[in-house]
Design an enzyme around this catalytic site. Sequence first.
Site, mmCIF file in Angstrom:
data_model
loop_
_atom_site.group_PDB
_atom_site.id
_atom_site.type_symbol
_atom_site.label_atom_id
_atom_site.label_comp_id
_atom_site.label_asym_id
_atom_site.label_seq_id
_atom_site.Cartn_x
_atom_site.Cartn_y
_atom_site.Cartn_z
ATOM 1 N N CYS A 137 79.146 53.537 50.511
ATOM 2 C CA CYS A 137 78.203 54.296 50.056
ATOM 3 C C CYS A 137 78.734 55.875 50.564
ATOM 4 C CB CYS A 137 76.790 54.150 50.756
ATOM 5 S SG CYS A 137 75.621 55.283 50.991
ATOM 6 N N CYS B 75 74.400 61.143 47.193
ATOM 7 C CA CYS B 75 73.362 61.000 46.173
ATOM 8 C C CYS B 75 71.899 61.395 46.692
ATOM 9 C CB CYS B 75 73.431 59.994 45.782
ATOM 10 S SG CYS B 75 74.997 58.997 45.602
ATOM 11 N N THR C 18 70.463 57.655 55.254
ATOM 12 C CA THR C 18 71.887 57.694 54.773
ATOM 13 C C THR C 18 72.319 59.112 54.703
ATOM 14 O OG1 THR C 18 71.246 55.855 53.326
ATOM 15 C CG2 THR C 18 73.154 57.281 52.716
ATOM 16 N N GLU D 121 74.045 55.341 58.315
ATOM 17 C CA GLU D 121 72.723 55.423 58.290
ATOM 18 C C GLU D 121 72.303 56.049 59.924
ATOM 19 O OE1 GLU D 121 73.696 53.047 56.217
ATOM 20 O OE2 GLU D 121 72.614 54.137 54.706
ATOM 21 N N HIS E 273 66.592 57.360 42.501
ATOM 22 C CA HIS E 273 67.721 56.555 43.438
ATOM 23 C C HIS E 273 67.891 55.145 42.973
ATOM 24 C CE1 HIS E 273 70.418 57.124 46.736
ATOM 25 N NE2 HIS E 273 69.784 55.842 47.197
ATOM 26 N N TYR F 288 71.805 53.273 41.685
ATOM 27 C CA TYR F 288 72.294 52.143 42.049
ATOM 28 C C TYR F 288 73.126 51.435 41.084
ATOM 29 C CZ TYR F 288 70.453 52.048 46.956
ATOM 30 O OH TYR F 288 70.137 52.439 48.341
ATOM 31 N N CYS G 175 76.834 53.392 41.607
ATOM 32 C CA CYS G 175 77.403 53.417 42.796
ATOM 33 C C CYS G 175 77.532 51.869 43.332
ATOM 34 C CB CYS G 175 76.677 54.043 44.214
ATOM 35 S SG CYS G 175 75.246 53.132 44.888
ATOM 36 N N GLU H 33 71.888 47.420 51.704
ATOM 37 C CA GLU H 33 71.214 48.661 50.815
ATOM 38 C C GLU H 33 70.896 48.043 49.564
ATOM 39 O OE1 GLU H 33 73.886 51.998 50.241
ATOM 40 O OE2 GLU H 33 72.426 53.183 51.408
HETATM 41 FE FE1 SF4 Z 1 74.731 55.492 48.902
HETATM 42 FE FE2 SF4 Z 1 74.487 54.501 46.382
HETATM 43 FE FE3 SF4 Z 1 72.441 55.802 47.501
HETATM 44 FE FE4 SF4 Z 1 74.413 57.152 46.810
HETATM 45 S S1 SF4 Z 1 73.242 55.921 45.266
HETATM 46 S S2 SF4 Z 1 73.510 57.395 48.665
HETATM 47 S S3 SF4 Z 1 76.142 55.694 47.315
HETATM 48 S S4 SF4 Z 1 73.483 54.092 48.120
HETATM 49 FE FE FE Z 2 70.976 54.031 49.325
#
Ligand code: SF4
Ligand code: FE
Length: 493
Positions: free
Chosen positions: A100, A104, A191, A258, A293, A297, A300, A457
């Site tokens: 991660c 983001c 995060t 985190e 968000h 996902y 990422c 996560e």
């Molecule tokens: Fe982390 Fe994925 Fe959230 Fe970006 S989108 S902060 S990489 S979990």
């Molecule tokens: Fe996240």
Amino acid sequence: MSLMTGEQYVESLRKLDTQVYIFGKKEVNWVDHPIIRPSINCVAITYDLALDPEHEELMTATSNLTGGKVNRFSHLHQSTDDLIKKVKMQRLLGRKTASCFQRCVGMDAFNAVFSATYDCDKAHGTDYHENFRKFLTYVQENDLTVDGAMTDPKGDRGKAQGKQADPDLFLRIVEKRPDGIIVRGAKAHQTGSINSHWHLIMPTQAIGEEDKQYAVSFACPSDALGLFMVYGRQSCDTRKLEPGADVDLGNKKFGGQEALVVFDNVFIPNECIFLCEEYEFAAVLVERFAGYHRQSYGGCKVGVGDVIIGAAALAADYNGAAKASHVKDKLIEMTHLNETLYSCGIACSCEGYCTEAGNYQIDLLLANVCKQNVTRFPYEIVRLAEDIAGGLMVTMPSELDFKSDLKVPTQSDLTLGEWCNKFFKGTPDVTTENRMRILRFLENICLGASAVGYRTESMHGAGSPQAQRIMIARQGDFAAKKQLAKDIAGIRD
Ligand code: SF4
Ligand code: FE
């Protein structure tokens, strides 16, 4: 100011007076702490790739606020093309870090707060949108990393904000002054919070009028007076403290982060406030941030999935099992699952729409379907990776044993390292060390420190599975679907 390099970003963190606690102590040099540094390296690469001509198309954008070139992580999406590029950028970074990369949450918060403040001002005559435009201009011009923070500790899940035994379990306004507000409470499992320059705070749930003191959104610097953070530990994290640790870490350079972020009566000046008791906009912020968000996902986790599939295929090669048809089939299944997640991330971006404020929002139903799949498919992907890797992934001796010159007093007169290398050799053309490396990488991502980012996560980040099901129920439009069936079946009420 222009875009920062990764190194400049790391140096900029040293200038902050951020209060960090880890293992029961205050850590002054947290930037170089072996457990924290991999997460900083992850954010640093979001800076370096933006300066790399090969990646600047995905990593940068033209700001609608300043007209200048900005890192896409601080950009307001101006089109569905921007939304698609966001997902592609996240897949790229997942591939580069297998972690991660944290930045983001800020990007998703910017886009949610931008449109929500516009709508709130229209309804209440407030000035929040202008406050936010000024804040984001400052962020873009200084290429800052911002922690988008939503999740409160929440205490007793059966009770609303104001009914908790401890009122601090949801972050709230404790005092309103002519020049600003005092806030108190915390944001949990945040995060990338420690290595952010600023925090952008939003409410965590819908809020009723009786609890309007909890309806608050604002920005504050990481080293604001009264703010401190407690680092969240990860499985096997103390391996990073072992002198010279390398192979046993699986992923030496990168990792996620985190922390618990505590606000002990922090003053927020008026110009940094984006919501202050307009309680009906708490749900708007939650829905929009979570939607972005959940789209994220689909980028990422897919990038990380690409690395896991590669690692599983390498493990099969090194074990001499690559030609087995069931291994090939498992790699196909992993790819199918991974690309399904990506399809959802791209689909909710393509179906995005322009908000009244002028930035682009994803399709909420498809983003929630995306994240619902993410609560499941990565678990199946790591199950298949573990299947292919074999049990050695978790039973291997340590790197120190493999490297040991200690003579073992037996007839053969071999060293401990020679014994280990002899018995853990796979195919003749691959070194035992390389076999160890790929198995330790898989251990790290399936069960170790990086499992936080890829597994748990995937389940709980951007909202737990039930949160998506509530949104899918709301967006699914069952009434329209019933009518479709009635029309074809010839039912007239
Ligand atoms: Fe982390 Fe994925 Fe959230 Fe970006 S989108 S902060 S990489 S979990
Ligand atoms: Fe996240």
